[in-house]
Design a protein around this motif. Structure first.
Motif, PDB file in Angstrom:
ATOM      1  N   THR A  66      20.501   0.713 -22.278  1.00 35.03           N
ATOM      2  CA  THR A  66      19.332   1.057 -21.464  1.00 35.03           C
ATOM      3  C   THR A  66      18.237  -0.002 -21.609  1.00 35.03           C
ATOM      4  N   LEU A  67      17.340  -0.016 -20.611  1.00 34.49           N
ATOM      5  CA  LEU A  67      16.189  -0.923 -20.617  1.00 34.49           C
ATOM      6  C   LEU A  67      14.908  -0.104 -20.689  1.00 34.49           C
ATOM      7  N   PRO A  68      13.863  -0.627 -21.322  1.00 35.74           N
ATOM      8  CA  PRO A  68      12.589   0.116 -21.396  1.00 35.74           C
ATOM      9  C   PRO A  68      12.015   0.452 -20.021  1.00 35.74           C
ATOM     10  N   TYR A  69      12.172  -0.482 -19.073  1.00 36.32           N
ATOM     11  CA  TYR A  69      11.628  -0.271 -17.726  1.00 36.32           C
ATOM     12  C   TYR A  69      12.736  -0.474 -16.696  1.00 36.32           C
ATOM     13  N   LYS A  70      12.814   0.447 -15.740  1.00 32.82           N
ATOM     14  CA  LYS A  70      13.866   0.371 -14.729  1.00 32.82           C
ATOM     15  C   LYS A  70      13.505  -0.565 -13.577  1.00 32.82           C
ATOM     16  N   SER A  71      12.215  -0.677 -13.289  1.00 34.71           N
ATOM     17  CA  SER A  71      11.777  -1.483 -12.148  1.00 34.71           C
ATOM     18  C   SER A  71      10.301  -1.805 -12.305  1.00 34.71           C
TER      19      SER A  71
ATOM     20  N   LEU B 131      -3.517 -10.737 -12.143  1.00 34.45           N
ATOM     21  CA  LEU B 131      -3.284 -10.331 -13.529  1.00 34.45           C
ATOM     22  C   LEU B 131      -2.430  -9.070 -13.680  1.00 34.45           C
ATOM     23  N   PRO B 132      -2.678  -7.975 -12.951  1.00 34.75           N
ATOM     24  CA  PRO B 132      -1.821  -6.791 -13.139  1.00 34.75           C
ATOM     25  C   PRO B 132      -0.335  -7.097 -12.892  1.00 34.75           C
ATOM     26  N   PHE B 133      -0.058  -7.907 -11.897  1.00 35.90           N
ATOM     27  CA  PHE B 133       1.341  -8.252 -11.605  1.00 35.90           C
ATOM     28  C   PHE B 133       1.899  -9.206 -12.664  1.00 35.90           C
ATOM     29  N   ASP B 134       1.048 -10.074 -13.183  1.00 33.73           N
ATOM     30  CA  ASP B 134       1.480 -10.977 -14.249  1.00 33.73           C
ATOM     31  C   ASP B 134       1.816 -10.171 -15.498  1.00 33.73           C
ATOM     32  N   PHE B 135       1.020  -9.136 -15.779  1.00 35.64           N
ATOM     33  CA  PHE B 135       1.246  -8.263 -16.927  1.00 35.64           C
ATOM     34  C   PHE B 135       2.612  -7.597 -16.822  1.00 35.64           C
ATOM     35  N   VAL B 136       2.907  -6.998 -15.676  1.00 33.94           N
ATOM     36  CA  VAL B 136       4.181  -6.306 -15.462  1.00 33.94           C
ATOM     37  C   VAL B 136       5.339  -7.295 -15.495  1.00 33.94           C
ATOM     38  N   LYS B 137       5.150  -8.447 -14.910  1.00 37.03           N
ATOM     39  CA  LYS B 137       6.188  -9.491 -14.924  1.00 37.03           C
ATOM     40  C   LYS B 137       6.552  -9.867 -16.362  1.00 37.03           C
ATOM     41  N   THR B 138       5.527 -10.036 -17.208  1.00 35.05           N
ATOM     42  CA  THR B 138       5.775 -10.395 -18.607  1.00 35.05           C
ATOM     43  C   THR B 138       6.568  -9.307 -19.315  1.00 35.05           C
ATOM     44  N   ARG B 139       6.194  -8.051 -19.097  1.00 36.48           N
ATOM     45  CA  ARG B 139       6.898  -6.934 -19.737  1.00 36.48           C
ATOM     46  C   ARG B 139       8.361  -6.875 -19.280  1.00 36.48           C
ATOM     47  N   LEU B 140       8.606  -7.034 -17.988  1.00 36.02           N
ATOM     48  CA  LEU B 140       9.970  -6.945 -17.464  1.00 36.02           C
ATOM     49  C   LEU B 140      10.841  -8.114 -17.917  1.00 36.02           C
ATOM     50  N   GLN B 141      10.263  -9.299 -17.980  1.00 37.55           N
ATOM     51  CA  GLN B 141      11.046 -10.468 -18.356  1.00 37.55           C
ATOM     52  C   GLN B 141      11.307 -10.524 -19.859  1.00 37.55           C
ATOM     53  N   LYS B 142      10.454  -9.894 -20.631  1.00 36.82           N
ATOM     54  CA  LYS B 142      10.640  -9.874 -22.081  1.00 36.82           C
ATOM     55  C   LYS B 142      11.687  -8.850 -22.505  1.00 36.82           C
ATOM     56  N   GLN B 143      11.831  -7.758 -21.753  1.00 36.50           N
ATOM     57  CA  GLN B 143      12.702  -6.674 -22.180  1.00 36.50           C
ATOM     58  C   GLN B 143      14.175  -7.081 -22.228  1.00 36.50           C
ATOM     59  N   GLN B 144      14.892  -6.505 -23.173  1.00 38.22           N
ATOM     60  CA  GLN B 144      16.332  -6.702 -23.310  1.00 38.22           C
ATOM     61  C   GLN B 144      16.989  -5.350 -23.546  1.00 38.22           C
ATOM     62  N   ARG B 145      18.264  -5.248 -23.240  1.00 33.29           N
ATOM     63  CA  ARG B 145      18.966  -3.969 -23.340  1.00 33.29           C
ATOM     64  C   ARG B 145      19.079  -3.490 -24.777  1.00 33.29           C
ATOM     65  N   ALA B 146      18.910  -2.172 -24.955  1.00 33.56           N
ATOM     66  CA  ALA B 146      19.098  -1.549 -26.265  1.00 33.56           C
ATOM     67  C   ALA B 146      20.609  -1.440 -26.529  1.00 33.56           C
ATOM     68  N   PRO B 147      21.006  -1.088 -27.748  1.00 24.95           N
ATOM     69  CA  PRO B 147      22.445  -0.942 -28.053  1.00 24.95           C
ATOM     70  C   PRO B 147      23.179   0.008 -27.114  1.00 24.95           C
TER      71      PRO B 147
END
Length: 334
Positions: free
Chosen positions: A282-287, A263-279
């Motif tokens: 930049t990205l909310p999470y680098k890694s 679950l912890p890795f699934d949580f982080v995976k969801t956050r990283l895959q959902k993120q998109q670049r700001a104008p």
């Protein structure tokens, strides 16, 4: 006259018996041909992959609404420690109120593609690795232990996750699209549309966004699911339980450990895959590590286990259905 009739009757009976024997032989030949096809080297190597993929796709069709709710729970309250705490029921009500019941099946095409690729690969690789390890152990007069099962599960999960990451990414994007303002939604119509859109706007490499936590999650999930399933089946072998009951019990054990470890890795995976670049690009999470740090600092450590009940209800039945279907197909095609 009566002798002639007797001869005719005997001849007719002989012809009928010959005809029946011919039909029986033809049926045996057909069955033998089918059996021979199933036992060709190619089919013996391919069957673990085919059976695993079929099991995963059946399970995904059953579990998809729960997966949709799980993703929405993980994305709720991003970046804030306090605020409203959604529940599975409130998320489900919100989805249904905003559209219709079938919105719970958003991303099903991506989910099925993911299973066709990911589960086909992970169960196929696991069975292949286990068969190789078992043959080697028997040759040395030994039996394989939990360490070998764990190694096979970890390796199979990691390899399969790299192959299946694009479909997994498309699934997360399709499920999270409804959270955006209407003007910003992509309104993906299918998994192919999602993959094309992502590749066109963000580049081909974007299809492997979140690959690191996806691989780690898959390794953790496979360690919990396949290693514990195989171990539990072995431990239950000498109990009064029937083979079907042993499979059911072992899959329930596997479902719990798969949920706990992944679950912890699934949580982080969801956050990283959902993120998109700001104008500003930049990205909310680098890694993966950066995401772990920011979530722990901004939202608290327990956030990684938010929705554990929903995740367990999603993972455990999925694991059980997948393993039971794959196990049954393996028995039928033995």
């Amino acid at each position: 006259m009566s002798t002639t009739n007797s001869i005719k009757q005997a001849a007719e009976a002989a012809r009928n018996k010959t005809s029946e024997a011919t039909k029986a032989l033809a049926e045996l030949d057909t069955m033998a041909a089918k059996q021979d096809f199933l036992h060709t080297p190619f089919m013996r190597a391919a069957l673990p992959f085919i059976n695993g993929g079929a099991g995963g796709m059946v399970a995904t069709t059953v579990i998809q609404p729960i997966d949709m709710i799980k993703v929405r729970l993980q994305l709720a309250g991003e970046g804030a420690r306090t605020g409203p705490k959604p529940t599975p029921l409130s998320v489900a009500r919100e989805i249904i109120a905003a559209g219709k019941v079938m919105d719970l099946y958003t991303g099903l095409s991506a989910g099925l593609l993911r299973q066709a690729v990911y589960t086909t690969a992970r169960l196929g690789f696991f069975d292949t690795f286990m068969n190789t390890l078992t043959t080697r152990a028997k040759g040395n007069g030994n039996q394989i232990g939990f360490a070998e099962r764990a190694g096979a599960g970890l390796s199979a999960g990691g390899l399969a996750a790299m192959i299946g990451n694009p479909a997994d990414l498309a699934l997360i994007r399709m499920q999270s699209d409804g959270l955006k303002p209407i003007a910003e939604r992509k309104n993906y119509t299918s998994v192919i549309h999602a993959l094309r859109s992502i590749a066109k706007s963000e580049g081909i490499t974007a299809l492997w966004a979140g690959a690191a936590p996806t691989v780690v999650r898959a390794m953790a999930l496979n360690f919990g699911q396949l290693a514990f399933f195989s171990e539990a089946k072995q431990r239950l072998k000498d109990t009064p339980l029937t083979p079907r009951s042993r499979t059911l019990a072992a899959s329930a054990v596997a479902g719990f450990f798969a949920s706990f470890f992944s679950l912890p890795f699934d949580f982080v995976k969801t956050r990283l895959q959902k993120q998109q670049r700001a104008p500003d690009g930049t990205l909310p999470y680098k890694s993966m590590v950066d995401c772990f740090k920011k979530v722990a600092k901004q939202e608290g450590l327990l956030r990684f286990y938010r929705g554990f009940g929903t995740y367990y209800v999603r993972i455990a039945p999925h694991a059980m259905v997948t393993l039971i279907v794959a196990d049954y197909l393996g028995f039928v095609t033995k």
